[in-house]
Design an enzyme around this catalytic site. Structure first.
Site, PDB file in Angstrom:
ATOM      1  N   THR A   9     -36.649  28.469 -14.381  1.00 39.78           N
ATOM      2  CA  THR A   9     -37.069  27.165 -13.862  1.00 39.78           C
ATOM      3  C   THR A   9     -37.315  26.313 -15.107  1.00 39.78           C
ATOM      4  O   THR A   9     -37.718  26.868 -16.147  1.00 39.78           O
ATOM      5  CB  THR A   9     -38.365  27.237 -13.013  1.00 39.78           C
ATOM      6  N   HIS A  10     -37.064  25.053 -15.034  1.00 37.07           N
ATOM      7  CA  HIS A  10     -37.174  24.159 -16.209  1.00 37.07           C
ATOM      8  C   HIS A  10     -36.342  24.672 -17.384  1.00 37.07           C
ATOM      9  O   HIS A  10     -36.683  24.431 -18.536  1.00 37.07           O
ATOM     10  CB  HIS A  10     -38.628  24.016 -16.667  1.00 37.07           C
ATOM     11  N   LYS A  63      -7.625   3.898   0.722  1.00 35.37           N
ATOM     12  CA  LYS A  63      -6.822   5.095   0.478  1.00 35.37           C
ATOM     13  C   LYS A  63      -6.854   5.533  -0.985  1.00 35.37           C
ATOM     14  O   LYS A  63      -7.004   6.721  -1.278  1.00 35.37           O
ATOM     15  CB  LYS A  63      -5.388   4.858   0.949  1.00 35.37           C
ATOM     16  N   TYR A 121     -10.630  -6.009  11.598  1.00 34.43           N
ATOM     17  CA  TYR A 121      -9.870  -5.543  10.437  1.00 34.43           C
ATOM     18  C   TYR A 121      -9.863  -6.602   9.339  1.00 34.43           C
ATOM     19  O   TYR A 121      -9.688  -7.797   9.604  1.00 34.43           O
ATOM     20  CB  TYR A 121      -8.417  -5.213  10.846  1.00 34.43           C
ATOM     21  N   ASN A 154      -2.964  -2.114  12.589  1.00 34.28           N
ATOM     22  CA  ASN A 154      -4.406  -1.881  12.436  1.00 34.28           C
ATOM     23  C   ASN A 154      -4.858  -0.604  13.147  1.00 34.28           C
ATOM     24  O   ASN A 154      -5.664   0.148  12.606  1.00 34.28           O
ATOM     25  CB  ASN A 154      -5.207  -3.083  12.956  1.00 34.28           C
ATOM     26  N   SER A 207       0.848  -1.206   0.000  1.00 36.77           N
ATOM     27  CA  SER A 207       0.000   0.000   0.000  1.00 36.77           C
ATOM     28  C   SER A 207       0.877   1.248   0.000  1.00 36.77           C
ATOM     29  O   SER A 207       0.397   2.350   0.184  1.00 36.77           O
ATOM     30  CB  SER A 207      -0.929  -0.001   1.220  1.00 36.77           C
ATOM     31  N   LYS A 248     -12.663  29.153 -31.982  1.00 36.80           N
ATOM     32  CA  LYS A 248     -13.163  28.559 -30.738  1.00 36.80           C
ATOM     33  C   LYS A 248     -12.490  29.057 -29.479  1.00 36.80           C
ATOM     34  O   LYS A 248     -11.285  29.224 -29.416  1.00 36.80           O
ATOM     35  CB  LYS A 248     -12.981  27.043 -30.798  1.00 36.80           C
ATOM     36  N   GLU A 270     -16.204  22.220 -18.044  1.00 36.40           N
ATOM     37  CA  GLU A 270     -16.642  20.883 -18.478  1.00 36.40           C
ATOM     38  C   GLU A 270     -15.905  19.792 -17.697  1.00 36.40           C
ATOM     39  O   GLU A 270     -16.486  18.775 -17.311  1.00 36.40           O
ATOM     40  CB  GLU A 270     -16.374  20.698 -19.969  1.00 36.40           C
ATOM     41  N   SER A 289      -9.380  25.377 -30.244  1.00 39.31           N
ATOM     42  CA  SER A 289      -9.576  24.159 -31.016  1.00 39.31           C
ATOM     43  C   SER A 289      -8.425  24.013 -32.001  1.00 39.31           C
ATOM     44  O   SER A 289      -7.908  25.000 -32.510  1.00 39.31           O
ATOM     45  CB  SER A 289     -10.904  24.241 -31.763  1.00 39.31           C
ATOM     46  N   ASN A 308     -13.178  27.465 -25.816  1.00 36.29           N
ATOM     47  CA  ASN A 308     -14.024  26.457 -25.164  1.00 36.29           C
ATOM     48  C   ASN A 308     -13.935  26.507 -23.639  1.00 36.29           C
ATOM     49  O   ASN A 308     -12.853  26.738 -23.082  1.00 36.29           O
ATOM     50  CB  ASN A 308     -13.611  25.061 -25.628  1.00 36.29           C
TER      51      ASN A 308
HETATM   52  N1  ARG Z   1      -1.594  -1.242   4.747  1.00 39.22           N
HETATM   53  C1  ARG Z   1      -2.620  -1.597   5.662  1.00 39.22           C
HETATM   54  C2  ARG Z   1      -3.903  -0.803   5.369  1.00 39.22           C
HETATM   55  O1  ARG Z   1      -3.809   0.191   4.740  1.00 39.22           O
HETATM   56  C3  ARG Z   1      -2.190  -1.286   7.055  1.00 39.22           C
HETATM   57  C4  ARG Z   1      -2.733  -2.235   8.053  1.00 39.22           C
HETATM   58  C5  ARG Z   1      -2.167  -3.562   7.775  1.00 39.22           C
HETATM   59  N2  ARG Z   1      -2.553  -4.504   8.751  1.00 39.22           N
HETATM   60  C6  ARG Z   1      -2.365  -5.830   8.551  1.00 39.22           C
HETATM   61  N3  ARG Z   1      -2.722  -6.571   9.472  1.00 39.22           N
HETATM   62  N4  ARG Z   1      -1.818  -6.279   7.459  1.00 39.22           N
HETATM   63  O2  ARG Z   1      -4.975  -1.178   5.763  1.00 39.22           O
END
Ligand code: ARG
Length: 480
Positions: free
Chosen positions: A175-176, A345, A337, A130, A37, A303, A310, A297, A305
């Site tokens: 409106t509308h 994330k 967990y 955790n 991660s 143009k 957008e 463009s 734009n």
């Molecule tokens: N990288 C893990 C997460 O974002 C951290 C916690 C990991 N815990 C574990 N028991 N492997 O959730």
């Protein structure tokens, strides 16, 4: 061993996984790449270090490490923080997060131990990744919400400025998507502003609920060691500690709540952007975006734009997608967990970055735009936007509204037949429709008169719009 991965070269040699003692075999590169991660949580390196500094102070207070160990750990962590910030270590060698680490927690612990030796191995006392990740996420969230809130305030300042300059600038209200009643540009942009004010307050609510320290919840069942959760929470600036260790490591509702708020905010932006796109067409011509915030463009030389509006509108799909990803990832997960939650994330950061950038771009785009006041005023001239005011005129003279509505409608029909505006009908036309009309009807139904008459609280009358601006200024002042 060195491996090539889609993220570049990684090695599994430098940092043995924190759990290596249980295993006889080293991890396989594809497995490492899949489970890491680090690409997401490297953003939380500094808060991870701050969390560990507080943890070391708590461990010392509770007699779990010596003063010398505490000092070594804190100095070591501070040096890692400095080096990460400068991108160089003390010897001047490049220093960045090692992307071969499993996560930011193992990376920092490994570097710490590398730098200070045995004492480094004590930092994880009474802690699990955790509760550590739950802590990092909350600390980082707190910081990111603060940044977004300050960008919303900048946006509100710009909207306030536009409103202050356009209290008397007429613009048709819809409106509308059909001409409805005349309003002012100030009133319309303030409608956007109040939406963003509520988004701001929703962010405050989310931050308040996240302001509870999870650390000390361990893997799921707290710790047998004499930790002091309240002290550590205080050091980290949390108002409270969580009540239940299982709940603490299991939930990500702070992300779900915030990403919901972000989705609403992006939706509000998308609506304003939709209007800007429309208003910048030749057909409307209400707004001229600056060249800095427009694109051309490659084929059509004429143009200009409104791509930025957008794109903000389009990125709403990205934010909703991230929100749905998070909700789906959490659905039906058993306590406590589960590694599924690591996926939080990527979705959350993507949503956050998208919204933050959208707010910044929207603010600049709107700040640098020019409003075509005469075109907007012209838009109030045709389209019978004053038909309600014809009815209101009669109501003031005692006619029941439903009857007055009918009289006004008959006059609109007549004007359509005569291909003219309501104010261009003859006085005799009015008299034929109702005895109650006097000559002053003509001055009562100019667009300016219609706006001034709409004097209810929250209405577009300049006097009332000034109240809105005062209220908004007060809000900005209180939250700056
Ligand atoms: N990288 C893990 C997460 O974002 C951290 C916690 C990991 N815990 C574990 N028991 N492997 O959730």
């Amino acid at each position: 061993m060195i491996y090539m991965t889609s993220h570049g070269t990684i090695t599994t040699d430098n940092h043995a996984a924190l759990w290596h003692g249980r295993f006889t075999e080293g991890p396989n590169a594809a497995a490492v790449e899949f489970e890491t991660s680090i690409f997401e949580d490297m953003r939380m390196a500094v808060v991870d270090i701050e969390g560990s500094i507080a943890h070391a102070k708590m461990l010392f207070k509770q007699g779990l490490i010596s003063e010398a160990e505490k000092k070594l750990i804190i100095d070591g962590l501070e040096s890692i923080k400095d080096d990460l910030n400068s991108g160089k270590d003390k010897a001047g060698n490049p220093f960045t997060v090692d992307l071969s680490a499993e996560d930011i927690h193992s990376f920092i612990e490994a570097v710490l131990t590398d730098r200070i030796g045995e004492a480094g191995k004590k930092i994880h006392t009474g802690r699990s990744r955790n509760d550590q990740i739950a802590l990092d996420e909350r600390l980082y969230l707190r910081q990111q919400i603060r940044i977004l809130k300050s960008e919303i305030i900048k946006l509100l300042e710009v909207l306030k400025e536009i409103a202050s300059e356009n209290i008397n600038t007429l613009i048709p209200g819809f409106t509308h998507m059909q001409h409805a009643q005349p309003v002012t540009l100030a009133h319309h942009v303030l409608a956007w502003a109040w939406m963003f004010v509520r988004d701001y307050s929703r962010l405050c609510d989310a931050a308040k609920r996240a302001d509870v320290s999870p650390i000390g919840s361990g893997a799921l069942a707290g710790s047998g060691l004499p930790l002091n959760r309240k002290y550590e929470a205080e050091l980290l600036g949390f108002s409270e500690i969580t009540e239940n260790s299982i709940d603490t490591v299991s939930d990500r509702d702070y992300y779900l709540e915030t990403v919901s708020v972000l989705s609403i905010l992006q939706m509000h932006l998308s609506r304003a952007c939709e209007e800007i796109v429309l208003w910048s067409t030749v057909e409307f011509g209400f707004i001229d975006l600056s060249e800095k915030w427009s694109t051309g463009s490659s084929i059509m030389p004429q143009k200009k734009n409104p791509d930025f509006a957008e794109l903000i509108r389009g990125k709403t799909g990205t934010v909703y997608g991230d929100m749905i990803a998070l909700f789906t990832m959490m659905k039906a997960l058993p306590l406590s967990y589960d590694r599924d939650m690591q996926e939080d994330k990527a979705s959350f950061f993507d949503a956050y970055d998208t919204v933050l950038n959208s707010v910044k771009v929207f603010t600049e785009m709107i700040r640098t735009a020019k409003w075509n006041k005469s075109v907007m005023a012209l838009g109030c001239d045709g389209g019978y936007l004053n038909a309600t005011d014809v009815a209101d005129y009669l109501v003031r003279k005692g006619l029941p509204f439903r009857t007055a509505h009918g009289v006004s409608a008959s006059l609109v029909r007549l004007a359509i037949e005569k291909k003219c505006r309501l104010e261009e009908l003859d006085f005799s036309d009015y008299r034929n429709a109702s005895e109650l009309f006097d000559k002053d009807i003509f001055e009562k139904i100019t667009p300016v008169a219609c706006v001034i008459a709409r004097n209810t609280d929250g209405g577009p009358a300049p006097k009332k719009v000034k109240n809105q601006i005062d209220k908004l200024s007060e809000f900005i002042k209180m939250n700056k």
